[in-house]
Design an enzyme around this catalytic site. Structure first.
Site, PDB file in Angstrom:
ATOM      1  N   HIS A  58     -11.166  -5.351   7.806  1.00  0.00           N
ATOM      2  CA  HIS A  58     -12.028  -5.163   6.645  1.00  0.00           C
ATOM      3  C   HIS A  58     -13.293  -4.390   7.003  1.00  0.00           C
ATOM      4  CE1 HIS A  58      -9.587  -8.740   6.117  1.00  0.00           C
ATOM      5  NE2 HIS A  58      -9.787  -8.710   4.813  1.00  0.00           N
TER       6      HIS A  58
ATOM      7  N   GLU B 243       0.812  -1.218   0.000  1.00  0.00           N
ATOM      8  CA  GLU B 243       0.000   0.000   0.000  1.00  0.00           C
ATOM      9  C   GLU B 243       0.847   1.270   0.000  1.00  0.00           C
ATOM     10  OE1 GLU B 243      -2.592  -3.268   0.907  1.00  0.00           O
ATOM     11  OE2 GLU B 243      -0.684  -2.657   1.823  1.00  0.00           O
TER      12      GLU B 243
END
Length: 326
Positions: free
Chosen positions: A129, A60
């Site tokens: 998540h 990321e």
């Protein structure tokens, strides 16, 4: 015209803008050949090719740094983090570079990029998540933070985000991805950023929310209407910069306000909204501003998820308390 879901609207907006502007580049983990973990980017690789639809490694920080570099060189990257909880390794790049580039160069450089992030609870996923940490990004000068709550707003706001000359954090409520359908004309017409949307007019109190929690908020407004109470419902849509004028205008009319969000209560965006309303509309208040929020804990696993998320019942209970003030 067929009705489409929110995830379809995201895909439709990406197709439109990539066709209209050759500088738009899409990148992220598994977003190319596989079309993304939620299939938001399906069909883009086949239509626009590997030079404009980039499958990246699981990194990321690299995705963010690469996007910033491309943005400084005239491209308009739209980067996807698979979930909001995966964006934290990229905070250095986002906060120290993307958000500050215009200020650091005194306007010589700007950073037209979008970071797309599925976020929020309600899909029975692990905590990384399911988090709603929008307050982290909302605190940072130089970032816009946008949260769509319907297919039409997802389409229009994403187009506006891609066209914006500064970095936008675009948070997509996963619980809404395929929950509802709506007709969304593929006209390329963007919706305004930095503006709240009045979803329902009312006189007795103002309900303020955004993203997935607007579903419960509207259901609560329906239930209140059955009791003879008229609730005004506002979708904040852009958390930063905040359109406080629309909220103040509503509060001056109703005199009461309840703010609903699924993020943890402490230092949440709802606290900032409550503070600004207290400063700007104090003499219009008939009762203290109330909040209905998630709890100050890590988002629990699936069995306790419903207990964590604000429910219609919790909203109505707080509304009753608010209306109980003389």
């Amino acid at each position: 015209m067929t009705e489409i879901t929110l995830i379809d609207a995201i895909n439709q907006a990406l197709h439109y803008e990539m066709h209209a502007d050759k500088d738009v580049i899409v990148l992220g983990e598994d977003i190319g050949i596989n079309g993304g973990v939620f299939r938001a980017t399906r069909g883009l690789f086949e239509k626009f090719g590997a030079e404009r639809v980039l499958d990246t490694p699981l990194a990321e920080s690299m995705i963010a740094g690469l996007s910033i570099g491309m943005a400084t060189q005239g491209l308009k990257p739209v980067a996807e983090f698979q979930f909001m909880g995966f964006s934290y390794p990229a905070l250095d790049q986002i906060i120290n570079h993307a958000a500050r580039l215009r200020n650091r160069t005194r306007g010589r450089l700007h950073c037209p990029l979008v970071f797309r992030m599925p976020y929020g609870a309600g899909i029975h996923a692990p905590e990384h998540h399911s988090e709603s940490t929008e307050a982290i990004f909302s605190h940072i000068p130089g970032l816009r933070v946008v949260v769509p709550s319907s297919p039409a707003r997802a389409y229009g706001l994403l187009l506006a985000a891609i066209r914006d000359p500064d970095p936008v954090i675009f948070l997509e409520p996963t619980r809404l991805y395929r929950l509802n359908r709506q007709k969304v004309p593929d006209t390329g017409v963007a919706l305004p950023l930095d503006q709240s949307f009045l979803l329902r007019e009312g006189n007795d109190l103002t309900l303020i929310s955004w993203g997935a929690m607007l579903r419960e908020t509207l259901l609560a407004a329906d239930a209140l209407l059955q009791k003879g109470l008229s609730a005004e419902v506002i979708d904040v849509a852009t958390l930063k910069p905040l359109d406080c004028d629309t909220l103040v205008f509503s509060l001056e009319k109703t005199g009461r306000c309840v703010i609903i969000h699924e993020a943890a209560r402490f230092c949440g965006v709802g606290a900032e909204i409550a503070a600004q309303l207290s400063e700007k509309a104090f003499f219009s208040l008939k009762a203290p501003i109330q909040r209905v929020t998630g709890y100050d804990v890590t988002v629990p696993y699936a069995q306790l998820e419903k207990q964590y998320l604000p429910s219609v019942e919790r909203i109505i209970n707080v509304v009753d308390q608010t209306l109980g003030f003389a």
